[in-house]
Design an enzyme around this catalytic site. Structure first.
Site, PDB file in Angstrom:
ATOM      1  N   ILE A 126       0.827  -1.207   0.000  1.00 50.73           N
ATOM      2  CA  ILE A 126       0.000   0.000   0.000  1.00 50.73           C
ATOM      3  C   ILE A 126       0.865   1.263   0.000  1.00 50.73           C
ATOM      4  O   ILE A 126       0.446   2.322   0.471  1.00 50.73           O
ATOM      5  CB  ILE A 126      -0.973  -0.007   1.188  1.00 50.73           C
TER       6      ILE A 126
ATOM      7  N   GLU B 254       3.383   1.619  11.859  1.00 54.62           N
ATOM      8  CA  GLU B 254       2.523   2.382  12.763  1.00 54.62           C
ATOM      9  C   GLU B 254       3.228   2.950  13.980  1.00 54.62           C
ATOM     10  O   GLU B 254       2.800   3.970  14.534  1.00 54.62           O
ATOM     11  CB  GLU B 254       1.336   1.499  13.188  1.00 54.62           C
TER      12      GLU B 254
END
Length: 712
Positions: free
Chosen positions: A471, A670
């Site tokens: 992504i 993250e």
């Protein structure tokens, strides 16, 4: 047929060396096609019609005039759309998001709910017709007001238990020499990936094929098969290139609508969301209201820790932003209580967004730790070091590596923390007040079962196939390096193919588990393939293929607290006259396992830290009470950090090896955002002497806070 010979000269490892993206040339030349660009013969275009009321029912739709417009092929709504099944379990045991079950009833649960799909020969014709469709509503009163004291808030389990408790909280707070009791808030935030959500559906010889922009073909296949009561083997999802996801690209309304239209018309149909439509259909991060209570001895050792968080969800689907979860890992106390609650409102359904729970939760927890350090008269880093747990504070499990102290020590050295005067509001640079702040970061490092195949070809090259999703993180390149080392060949001899559900089930790009899970499957397949080839096997023209499945291996992992950790540092400048806050420099030092590709890894960490700046100072979606919809639902009205907002920023890592881990790779997508906003907020306090417990720290809030504290 060709015989395989093992490579005898030693070769340098590919993992750990910087590599540019293997698909980079295709992307910069336009050869890489995204979901909205793949051509199909006879392609029709769908355009979603969204509700203009925040709650009510559809009384009527004037479809006849629209069907008479040039190029219009069909209008699907709740009266004629195919029925879908919603009573099923989605990926990893999750309940399906019923936002995707479009055109099944006449109820309007929020502004921007899909009420119809207009399909036409061209995108322009579909849009014109969709904008001409008149929908009559029975409007009802709506409630979008989110507050921490909302009477209907209730406890809910998400991907973690709603409540954890140990010890007598009231007793430990009463026995504490120092207590912090504060409330923190974060606003609604939106993903806004550069590539809009897009899907093309078609039927080919009785098989459904979907070309989609998603974070996991396995996820989309599973949900579409269950929604439409299909054999999963009769569904194929392809997603070769994805322009950003951040948690938003799962199963959404546009994919389901495209499949419905392709089924009705028996021709390919493409549906692409506009930027404005994404604000109601792509999910977002819920606003949060968090209360943190800390009790400590005079030396800063925690006796009591309470972290309670409230977020919102829709009336359609129950989703929780588990902000209190971060406290369950970071710090221990004799009394340790955490809870996550939600409020159902007439708003779109929130969803996973980069570091769900950890990003807003770390702001509250790490800001509260800073307040405690100030009250105790202890350096903020020293306070954190004194409260390092040796086991999971809630789970009681051992840590599979916890190098947070090393991150703080290295970061403090490089940032020049020792030269910091702890007193606030003293440093100046002309009209600017200067301050520095820090915060800790953590994010789980999990793994999920995945399958992969590795094929040896007669010409000495190899093809690896896995249903991974890149992504924008550089996953395709990272997996190429992992495969090359596992096969013990140069990267030039390895081709990694991803983004196709026909390659078999695999973990999604989410939860910072993708690269770890996929690498495990690829390494297993490559090891078995090498064993077969080392036995002198002849390679036929079609090659030799080995398939792996890590389900048993993942299930056999010994229970432990597995996380990436980090220490964030920020220096800010605050204009006391205008309230403007500028981040001058940031440093993040991380312990994130084995770094596969330093080039793309650093990019991911920097991207997370920049998002933290954006979270601290800019991002804030505001809903209009009258309409129930977001104000400024575009990139002009929704402010994000841009180049001018990002000064000198560094991300680096320390050695973080776990000899007992079969992969050694942890997630980095993250952890970079976790703690970043808190570090900026703590630096603003150091610059001004005023605490900001609500994000973003806008100029008007800085001025207002200064007015309320004139001595600061």
């Amino acid at each position: 047929m060709t015989a395989f010979t093992t490579e005898t000269p030693p070769r340098a490892a590919s993992v750990g060396t910087a590599h540019t993206r293997v698909e980079g040339r295709d992307k910069v030349t336009g050869a890489a096609r995204y979901a909205g660009e793949v051509p199909f013969a006879g392609l029709a275009h769908g355009w979603l019609v969204l509700s203009t009321v925040a709650r009510g029912r559809i009384r009527a739709l004037d479809t006849d005039p629209v069907l008479a417009m040039p190029g219009v092929l069909a209008v699907l709504d709740h009266r004629n759309a195919p029925r879908v099944t919603t009573d099923y379990t989605s990926l990893m045991g999750m309940r399906p998001d019923l936002t995707c079950a479009v055109f099944q009833h006449d109820r309007i649960p929020h502004l921007g709910w899909p009420v119809a799909l207009v399909v036409a020969e061209t995108s322009e014709q579909a849009r014109e017709a969709a904008e001409a469709l008149v929908v009559h509503y029975e409007q009802q009163p709506h409630d979008i007001d989110f507050t921490a004291e909302h009477p209907d808030a209730y406890l809910v389990d998400g991907h973690m238990p709603a409540v954890t408790e140990k010890g007598d909280l009231d007793a430990e707070l009463a026995a504490s020499a120092v207590v912090v009791d504060a409330e923190y808030t974060t606003p609604e935030e939106h993903h806004n990936p550069m590539e809009p959500h897009a899907a093309t559906a078609r039927w080919d010889a009785g098989r459904l094929e979907v070309i989609d922009s998603n974070q996991g073909a396995t996820w989309v296949v599973g949900d579409l098969a269950k929604l439409f009561s299909l054999d999963p083997a009769s569904v194929r999802v392809r997603s070769e290139h994805v322009g950003g996801g951040f948690g938003s690209k799962g199963v959404r309304a546009h994919q389901v609508a495209a499949v419905m239209a392709a089924t009705v018309l028996q021709r390919p149909v493409r549906v692409v969301l506009t930027r404005r439509q994404m604000f109601s259909l792509a999910g977002y991060r819920s606003p949060t209201a968090q209360r943190v209570r800390l009790g400590a001895d005079a030396d800063g050792r925690l006796r009591a820790l309470e972290h309670r968080a409230v977020s919102l969800t829709s009336t359609v689907h129950e989703f929780v932003e588990p902000s209190a979860g971060v406290a369950r890992v970071m710090y221990d106390a004799d009394a340790h209580h955490t809870a996550n609650r939600v409020v159902r409102l007439d708003v779109p359904t929130p969803t996973f967004m980069r570091a769900p729970g950890e990003a807003p939760g770390s702001f509250a927890l790490e800001a509260a730790l800073d307040e405690l350090a100030e009250k105790c008269g202890i350096d903020p880093i020293e306070l954190r070091l004194r409260n390092e747990p040796d086991r999971g504070p809630v789970s009681g499990l051992p840590f599979a590596g916890r190098n947070l102290i090393a991150c703080f020590r290295e970061g403090a050295r490089r940032f020049g923390w020792a030269d910091r005067d702890p007193r606030p509001g003293l440093r100046r640079d002309g009209r600017w007040l200067l301050g520095t702040g820090t915060a800790a970061a953590s994010f789980p490092s999990g793994a999920a079962p995945s399958t992969a195949t590795a094929t040896a070809h007669p010409d000495g090259t190899f093809t690896v196939r896995i249903s991974a999703a890149d992504i924008g993180t550089g996953a395709r390149t990272a997996l190429t390096l992992v495969a090359a080392d596992a096969l013990q060949v140069p990267t030039e001899r390895v081709r990694v193919r991803i983004g196709d559900s026909d390659f078999g089930p695999a973990m999604i790009a989410g939860g910072s588990m993708g690269t770890r899970s996929w690498s495990w499957a690829i390494t297993s397949a490559a090891a078995e393939l090498r064993e077969r080839l080392a036995m002198g096997a002849e390679i036929p023209a079609e090659g030799i293929t080995v398939r792996s499945d890590t389900t048993a291996a993942v299930g056999a992992l010994a229970p432990a607290e597995r996380h990436s950790f980090g220490a964030q540092f920020a220096e800010v400048a605050v204009d006391a006259a205008t309230g403007e806050v500028r981040v001058r420099r940031m440093l993040g030092i991380f312990a994130a396992g084995r770094i596969v590709n330093p080039l793309t890894a650093r990019n991911q960490l920097l991207g997370g830290m920049i998002w933290g700046i954006s979270m601290a100072l800019h991002e804030e979606a505001v809903r209009d009470r009258a309409s129930g919809g977001p104000v400024g639902a575009d990139l002009a009205g929704y402010h994000v950090a841009t180049h001018a907002d990002v000064p000198h920023i560094e991300a680096d890592w320390i050695d973080d090896t776990d000899p007992d881990d079969p992969v050694g790779i942890k997630g980095i997508g993250e952890v970079g955002i976790v703690g970043a906003a808190a570090a900026v907020a703590n630096a603003v306090w150091h610059a001004t002497g005023v605490r900001h417990r609500s994000l973003p720290i806008r100029p008007d809030r800085v001025l207002s806070a200064a007015g309320e504290a004139p001595d600061a």
